[in-house]
Design an enzyme around this catalytic site. Structure first.
Site, PDB file in Angstrom:
ATOM      1  N   TYR A 123       8.949   0.259   8.268  1.00 25.53           N
ATOM      2  CA  TYR A 123       8.997   1.677   7.913  1.00 25.53           C
ATOM      3  C   TYR A 123       9.417   2.609   9.045  1.00 25.53           C
ATOM      4  O   TYR A 123       9.761   3.762   8.798  1.00 25.53           O
ATOM      5  CB  TYR A 123       7.647   2.103   7.330  1.00 25.53           C
ATOM      6  N   PHE A 403      -4.540   2.152  -0.420  1.00 20.34           N
ATOM      7  CA  PHE A 403      -3.845   2.487  -1.660  1.00 20.34           C
ATOM      8  C   PHE A 403      -2.496   1.791  -1.707  1.00 20.34           C
ATOM      9  O   PHE A 403      -2.024   1.255  -0.706  1.00 20.34           O
ATOM     10  CB  PHE A 403      -3.669   3.998  -1.805  1.00 20.34           C
TER      11      PHE A 403
END
Length: 403
Positions: A123, A403
């Site tokens: 990322y 999450f």
């Protein structure tokens, strides 16, 4: 490679996207196929198609907020379920999905985006940086004698996570999350969590702190190894969710967890890297911290708004030259001080890309650490200490929500 990125609009499409993600991740637990769409926020799942009806990649997000230094809840996208089928990796599809998401964030006025990364080398290329870390904390129950001055905390009581009212109670308590790095847990998150508990073979216990109507903390825990529990001489529980909005709740819940009969170990995971729980005991070696790992991967979607949303320590000012190859409107120079943030044309003190700024944004990484690693360019050596002073915090940032 020819592809099309689409926003997925119906339950069947969303269900297929989750299948794509789970196939990409290989080993994750699969939810009930009839309920998959209930855990995804409408309009926030995108898919990559390489033919009109061939879905090969996906990414999703939730409408959320993040607590930043100074106590402001800043609008953010909680990015999740990013995956590409193994047959179509290394073709730029993940990047296309993330770019599409970031453009959506700009359109919605979301200042930040954050995620939890399955791999540590993906990322940064899209402007994300590690903004917080977590640790696993193990407490030896027989050795954990509280010091005389440690507060006792308040009342605790067990609740039943199978009951909707008790699930709602935990969600209500979490609304008081007040630490830097905390993020919103929307209703979709709570529903997914409840469903995964139903699928789990382990029993989940939950205890809340505080008198009814004034609860200020909770802990959710499971046995570490239920299959060997009866004959084990080393029984432990894993506390996977430890939420306190007051110091009184922190002490009360810890005392409860360490008072449970049969236990030799209590494992808190995740916890902030600067938890200092060992200071509570006469024998500090009762506590072992290990398994430190990255937690929050942060992306500043709107750099000027993000910098302006948090507070800084006086005195001093620093001029940061930020480079953002993906969202080029962020590229520029920013004068940062306790009085605020403004764009400027003055010569920079420090030059860095948006991902390195994300590392320092919540105070979890200091500028000197980035400079020592050659990840930022320092034009005025004295300003490095000024930048660290301005962005510094008393406590390390911590999310605490997977999450």
């Amino acid at each position: 490679m020819e592809h099309e990125i689409r926003v997925l609009t119906d339950a069947q499409e969303v269900g297929r996207s989750l299948e794509v993600f789970l196939t990409a991740m290989v080993g994750l637990q699969r939810p009930d196929s009839d309920q998959q769409h209930e855990f995804m926020e409408p309009g926030r799942t995108v898919g990559a198609y390489v033919a009109p009806e061939r879905l090969v990649g996906t990414a999703s997000s939730f409408t959320s907020w993040m607590m930043v230094p100074g106590g402001k809840k800043v609008p953010q996208a909680a990015v999740t379920d990013v995956g590409v089928l193994p047959t179509h990796t290394r073709r730029g599809l993940a990047g296309a999905l993330v770019r599409h998401q970031l453009e959506q964030c700009l359109g919605r006025g979301e200042v930040l985006a954050s995620l939890r990364a399955s791999e540590a080398t993906i990322y940064e290329r899209w402007g994300f940086g590690i903004a917080s870390n977590v640790a696993q904390v193990e407490i030896s129950v027989p050795r954990a004698q509280f010091r005389d001055g440690v507060p006792r905390g308040g009342d605790v009581r067990l609740v039943d996570l199978r009951e909707r009212a008790d699930q709602d109670l935990l969600a209500k308590i979490y609304l008081g999350a007040n630490w830097v790095g905390a993020i919103d847990r929307p209703s979709y998150w709570w529903r997914a969590k409840a469903h995964m508990r139903e699928l789990s073979k382990d029993h989940h216990y939950a205890v809340v702190h505080g008198i009814p109507g004034h609860e200020d903390g909770f802990a959710v825990y499971t046995p570490e190894d239920a299959t060997a529990w009866f004959r084990s001489r080393d029984r432990g529980i894993v506390v996977g969710d430890f939420v306190t909005t007051t110091t009184r709740a922190h002490f009360g819940l810890l005392r409860y967890l360490l008072s449970i009969d049969l236990l030799q170990r209590v494992i808190l995971d995740p916890m902030p890297v600067d938890h200092s729980i060992e200071k509570l005991f006469t024998d500090e070696r009762a506590v072992t911290s290990h398994g430190a790992r990255d937690e929050t991967w942060l992306r500043l979607v709107d750099v000027e708004a993000a910098l302006g949303a948090r507070t800084y320590r006086a005195p001093g000012q620093v001029i940061l030259e930020v480079r953002d190859d993906l969202l080029r409107q962020n590229t520029g120079r920013y004068l940062v001080s306790a009085q605020g943030v403004a764009r400027t044309e003055q010569p920079p003190d420090i030059t860095l890309d948006v991902g390195q700024l994300a590392c320092a944004y919540l105070g979890g990484t200091e500028f000197w650490q980035l400079a020592q690693a050659g990840r930022i360019a320092v034009h005025k050596d004295a300003q490095l200490a000024v930048a660290d002073h301005l962005f510094g915090l008393r406590r390390a940032p911590f999310g605490g929500t997977m999450f």
